[in-house]
Write a protein that holds these residues in place. Structure first.
Motif, PDB file in Angstrom:
ATOM      1  N   LYS A  85       0.921  -1.145   0.064  1.00  0.00           N
ATOM      2  CA  LYS A  85      -0.231  -0.119   0.080  1.00  0.00           C
ATOM      3  C   LYS A  85       1.017   1.074  -0.039  1.00  0.00           C
ATOM      4  N   HIS A 223      -1.560  -5.015  13.650  1.00  0.00           N
ATOM      5  CA  HIS A 223      -0.934  -3.829  13.151  1.00  0.00           C
ATOM      6  C   HIS A 223      -1.322  -2.850  13.929  1.00  0.00           C
ATOM      7  N   SER A 226       1.298   3.633  12.120  1.00  0.00           N
ATOM      8  CA  SER A 226       2.265   3.732  11.278  1.00  0.00           C
ATOM      9  C   SER A 226       3.192   5.071  11.766  1.00  0.00           C
ATOM     10  N   GLY A 263       4.886  -0.035  10.829  1.00  0.00           N
ATOM     11  CA  GLY A 263       4.788   0.728  11.752  1.00  0.00           C
ATOM     12  C   GLY A 263       5.929   1.572  11.788  1.00  0.00           C
ATOM     13  N   GLU A 305       5.731  -6.355   8.335  1.00  0.00           N
ATOM     14  CA  GLU A 305       4.981  -5.705   7.178  1.00  0.00           C
ATOM     15  C   GLU A 305       5.444  -4.295   7.038  1.00  0.00           C
ATOM     16  N   GLY A 307       6.349  -0.855   5.565  1.00  0.00           N
ATOM     17  CA  GLY A 307       5.931  -0.104   4.192  1.00  0.00           C
ATOM     18  C   GLY A 307       6.886   0.991   4.030  1.00  0.00           C
ATOM     19  N   ARG A 308       6.352   1.916   4.864  1.00  0.00           N
ATOM     20  CA  ARG A 308       7.160   3.015   4.926  1.00  0.00           C
ATOM     21  C   ARG A 308       8.659   3.337   4.785  1.00  0.00           C
ATOM     22  N   ARG A 345      -0.578  13.902   1.517  1.00  0.00           N
ATOM     23  CA  ARG A 345      -0.076  13.717   2.920  1.00  0.00           C
ATOM     24  C   ARG A 345      -0.217  15.150   3.666  1.00  0.00           C
ATOM     25  N   TYR A 349      -2.735  14.827   6.655  1.00  0.00           N
ATOM     26  CA  TYR A 349      -2.196  14.902   8.074  1.00  0.00           C
ATOM     27  C   TYR A 349      -1.257  15.766   8.456  1.00  0.00           C
ATOM     28  N   TYR A 405       3.223   6.293   0.211  1.00  0.00           N
ATOM     29  CA  TYR A 405       1.986   6.961   0.382  1.00  0.00           C
ATOM     30  C   TYR A 405       1.937   8.355  -0.454  1.00  0.00           C
ATOM     31  N   MET A 409      -1.577   7.273  -2.837  1.00  0.00           N
ATOM     32  CA  MET A 409      -2.636   7.929  -2.477  1.00  0.00           C
ATOM     33  C   MET A 409      -2.712   8.923  -3.440  1.00  0.00           C
TER      34      MET A 409
END
Ligand code: LLP
Length: 455
Positions: A85, A223, A226, A263, A305, A307-308, A345, A349, A405, A409
């Motif tokens: 993702k 999870h 993040s 995370g 897992e 991602g970032r 983002r 956020y 992201y 996104m």
């Protein structure tokens, strides 16, 4: 007035998430910024802007940091999964696979990308709080591990696989009730969450699954959020999950896998100080080992897992500066040729980033400006009150840490096409995703015949 000191390129080569810049960042003889051996302003000229750039070496080193830390600190089997993702494409899937990673997917789109990239189904974990029956069937047919998020998943699978021979490989997602300090929208492990089963329902759910002949429960998952800088929540999580695993074993499930999600945070700005990948893996491993010893249990296979922390620092976005508006005594606005459609983002956020003019990254800042996008939205501000050296229209701006992201996104707000993505490595640049064209955005439009003028 010194608004901020110029950039330094000090790099932690072993853990990309602790850097603002990709680890190949360097300056050429004229002080212009290079990534992956390619001059950024040159890439902007060749491929146009906005442009997503991914540094292959930074991506690979992040993957290797996880693999190595798992080897060093976890005494049993492990499999890191890239949370696609964060940024899903054939090229990225292929790279992480070649580094010995599996992939976490949450939709048919991410699933077919992973499969097309050659990822074996057994190394794919399929998440989602509202999977369609079509998605579940596709995952089941391809031997993908399905994360049971709720009773709806169980009911749908009961219908889909009940009459077939092959069992479905399942992982049960729990909501462990652990709080962590991150943006409210990206916390997922606290009790008021749409994801997973509450611990209170664990026994009941385990028994329910035990009675389904098609269900092969191989592990548990959680999870907790993040962009997390604390290590404690994940250590606590390990204890909660080992205890849940113990329960599953008691109920008779042959569970072997413990998936602790992703995370780990990254450094977006100078003041961010996330733990290293090695540190994160070490602390979690220790917590799992201690919890297992306490219960006299075999160590589970450890899945995680990220991602970032795999892809964010490898990525950056190039823009060209355009118009400027000075409101004396109030604000200065400098516009770029992208914005909230390629990076939602900041508006979503209030995320902060580091940026520089790529041909003079070390120049002293002279003014504080709002760097804004080109969308019809006052909140389309990529960087607020940002220190910038003297600049002119046409200068190339690099925004760093955009590998995660951003593309995934992105939107077509204002019918603005998505940027191209290129991969840079050893002085070569390769296109891995074409730039969308405005015409592409019309491809699903249909004008009913009755609107077409006759005669
Ligand atoms: N596993 C699961 C089940 C997840 O939900 C996520 C992220 C990950 C792994 C990967 O987490 P990471 O290592 O990337 O932190 N759009 C937000 C981030 C949302 C994260 C959602 N889940 C942002 O732009 O900050």
């Amino acid at each position: 007035m010194i608004i901020s000191r110029p950039f330094e390129l000090g790099q932690d080569q072993s853990s990309p998430n602790k850097n603002v810049f990709p680890i190949t960042a360097e300056l050429d003889e004229l002080g212009r910024m290079m990534i992956g051996g390619c001059r950024l302003s040159n890439l902007a000229e060749i491929y146009g802007t906005p442009l997503y750039v991914i540094d292959e070496k930074t991506l690979r080193i992040a993957c290797r940091a996880y693999k190595e830390a798992l080897r060093n600190y976890y005494p049993a089997a492990s499999l890191p999964l890239y949370a696609s993702k964060a940024n899903s494409s054939l090229a990225i899937s292929n790279i992480v696979m070649s580094e010995g990673f599996g992939i976490d997917v949450v939709s048919e789109g991410e699933l077919i990308t992973a499969l097309k990239a050659g990822m074996p189904g057994k190394n794919i974990v399929f998440h989602g709080n509202n999977k369609s029956s079509r998605e579940l069937l596709l995952a089941y047919k391809n031997d993908v591990t399905i994360v049971i998020d709720n009773h709806h998943d169980i009911d749908q699978l009961n219908y889909i696989v009940n009459s077939t021979e092959k069992k479905a490989r399942l992982i049960l997602r729990l909501t462990p009730g652990i709080e962590c300090h991150t943006h409210e929208y990206i916390r997922t492990g606290h009790l008021d969450s749409k994801f997973g089963f509450d611990l209170e329902d664990l026994d009941k759910t385990l028994v329910k699954l035990k009675n389904l002949h098609w269900a092969n429960l191989i592990g548990l998952h959680a999870h907790i959020g993040s962009q997390i800088f604390e290590l404690k929540p994940h250590q606590d999580l390990a204890e909660v999950m080992v205890s849940a695993l113990h329960k599953a074993i008691e109920i008779g499930h042959p569970v072997t896998d413990l998936n602790i999600g992703g995370g780990l945070g990254i450094k977006y700005i100078d003041s961010d100080d996330p733990p290293s990948i090695a540190n994160w893996v070490e602390k979690i491993s220790k917590s799992i080992i201690d919890s297992c010893k306490k219960r006299n249990m075999d160590y589970p296979r450890l899945l995680c897992e990220p991602g970032r922390s795999i892809i964010a620092t490898a990525g950056l976005t190039l823009y060209k500066l355009g118009s400027r508006k000075n409101i004396p005594g109030i604000n200065k606005y400098v516009s770029v040729d992208g914005g909230m459609s390629d990076n939602p983002r900041p508006i979503t956020y209030e995320s902060t980033y580091t940026a520089c003019l790529v041909d003079k990254p070390s120049a002293e800042p002279q003014e504080s400006v709002n760097i804004v996008g080109k969308h019809c939205e006052s909140g389309d501000i990529l960087l607020k009150n940002y220190p910038l050296p003297n600049s002119s229209s046409g200068d190339v701006l690099g925004v760093f840490g955009t590998g995660a992201y951003n593309l995934s996104m992105s939107s077509n707000y204002n019918r603005i096409p998505r940027p191209a993505s290129i991969l840079v490595s050893n002085g070569n640049a390769e296109l891995v995703q074409k730039r969308e064209l405005p015409e592409d955005l019309l491809r699903y439009d249909i004008l009913p015949d009755r609107f077409i003028a006759k005669g």
